[in-house]
Design a protein around this motif. Sequence first.
Motif, PDB file in Angstrom:
ATOM      1  N   ALA A   1      -9.578 -29.612  18.086  1.00 57.65           N
ATOM      2  CA  ALA A   1     -10.624 -28.609  17.822  1.00 57.65           C
ATOM      3  C   ALA A   1     -11.391 -28.271  19.103  1.00 57.65           C
ATOM      4  O   ALA A   1     -12.591 -28.550  19.223  1.00 57.65           O
ATOM      5  CB  ALA A   1     -11.586 -29.099  16.739  1.00 57.65           C
ATOM      6  N   PRO A   2     -10.728 -27.653  20.090  1.00 58.82           N
ATOM      7  CA  PRO A   2     -11.381 -27.393  21.377  1.00 58.82           C
ATOM      8  C   PRO A   2     -12.661 -26.579  21.245  1.00 58.82           C
ATOM      9  O   PRO A   2     -12.790 -25.711  20.370  1.00 58.82           O
ATOM     10  CB  PRO A   2     -10.315 -26.596  22.150  1.00 58.82           C
ATOM     11  CG  PRO A   2      -9.020 -26.960  21.510  1.00 58.82           C
ATOM     12  CD  PRO A   2      -9.329 -27.180  20.068  1.00 58.82           C
ATOM     13  N   LEU A   3     -13.602 -26.881  22.119  1.00 56.92           N
ATOM     14  CA  LEU A   3     -14.855 -26.132  22.214  1.00 56.92           C
ATOM     15  C   LEU A   3     -14.687 -25.025  23.253  1.00 56.92           C
ATOM     16  O   LEU A   3     -14.194 -25.272  24.358  1.00 56.92           O
ATOM     17  CB  LEU A   3     -15.996 -27.055  22.615  1.00 56.92           C
ATOM     18  CG  LEU A   3     -16.359 -28.142  21.612  1.00 56.92           C
ATOM     19  CD1 LEU A   3     -17.214 -29.211  22.271  1.00 56.92           C
ATOM     20  CD2 LEU A   3     -17.080 -27.557  20.409  1.00 56.92           C
ATOM     21  N   LYS A   4     -15.112 -23.822  22.903  1.00 54.83           N
ATOM     22  CA  LYS A   4     -15.012 -22.689  23.823  1.00 54.83           C
ATOM     23  C   LYS A   4     -16.311 -22.579  24.621  1.00 54.83           C
ATOM     24  O   LYS A   4     -17.356 -22.229  24.070  1.00 54.83           O
ATOM     25  CB  LYS A   4     -14.730 -21.408  23.049  1.00 54.83           C
ATOM     26  CG  LYS A   4     -13.365 -21.391  22.380  1.00 54.83           C
ATOM     27  CD  LYS A   4     -13.207 -20.225  21.414  1.00 54.83           C
ATOM     28  CE  LYS A   4     -13.200 -18.896  22.100  1.00 54.83           C
ATOM     29  NZ  LYS A   4     -12.880 -17.801  21.141  1.00 54.83           N
ATOM     30  N   PHE A   5     -16.229 -22.916  25.895  1.00 52.85           N
ATOM     31  CA  PHE A   5     -17.382 -22.866  26.794  1.00 52.85           C
ATOM     32  C   PHE A   5     -17.177 -21.805  27.866  1.00 52.85           C
ATOM     33  O   PHE A   5     -16.081 -21.686  28.434  1.00 52.85           O
ATOM     34  CB  PHE A   5     -17.563 -24.204  27.519  1.00 52.85           C
ATOM     35  CG  PHE A   5     -18.296 -25.267  26.761  1.00 52.85           C
ATOM     36  CD1 PHE A   5     -19.674 -25.212  26.614  1.00 52.85           C
ATOM     37  CD2 PHE A   5     -17.616 -26.350  26.226  1.00 52.85           C
ATOM     38  CE1 PHE A   5     -20.360 -26.209  25.932  1.00 52.85           C
ATOM     39  CE2 PHE A   5     -18.286 -27.354  25.548  1.00 52.85           C
ATOM     40  CZ  PHE A   5     -19.663 -27.286  25.397  1.00 52.85           C
TER      41      PHE A   5
END
Length: 280
Positions: free
Chosen positions: A22-26
Amino acid sequence: MVDIPKVKTELLLEETKTSGHAPLKFICNDGHLYYCKYLVDFDPNEINCLAYEIVSHYLLKVLNIPTPDIALVQVSEGTLDKSKIIKNRRLRVNHICFGSKGIDPSEEINEFESCRSKRDYNRILNPADVIKIALFDLWINNVDRGRFINPGFNYNLLAVHFGNKRKIVAFDHAFVFGGAQQIGLFNSKMPFENQGKFHQSDFYKSFIRFMDEEELIEIVDNFIPLLKISHNELIDTVIFQLTDIWKLTPNLADRIREYLLCEERIEKVRLVILNSKSIF
């Protein structure tokens, strides 16, 4: 000499809804979007999967297989908006994530993707790379790409748009070397695994129908010698840069080197992909 880029977070956009990390979009301080992964499970050994991502990235680059740029992403004070996070609750300020740089315009190859005609096949700018990805996945034992997810398949491939053409790009290599189940265990003596791989997926099977057998043989024959070249310096350099950041399992670089240089495995990789055309 490999020098892994380092960036810092500036703005959290969202947490992606996936069954894995569940990658975080930064948005980061170099102005680019990164898909950032950290630990989501309770097993601290899964931090090894982030190291797998980075080793795989640089191997793909050496082998001239398209893959997104990466960086080590440090979480800055004030950028960790917990209201947007469900699965990445273990992430803290100053933790360092694996970050994969976004590519625009692009889209993921979805679970039902296939080449239905020669026209679909001809839209692919880099058909040779599709074969190389299949070879790579067998060599490095990627247990994720090609995984069956009823009723489709998991591909971890991007289609980057160039007019009406598409370039296939490989991403997400957290579950190579046998994935989470073989962390700290995988070694060169383990059996060769060729089930549940990309070459058995519907997309690959539909794609390979339209490739000439002579072209397939040429791609494989030119690629296999590159796997036999020592990548020891690359592996050692990457792992050395990560040992002060993440607690990795002992002798990880040694095991990766021995695993990838196993000539018996490389020969099986060659035969499996050459035979992938024979049933069509």
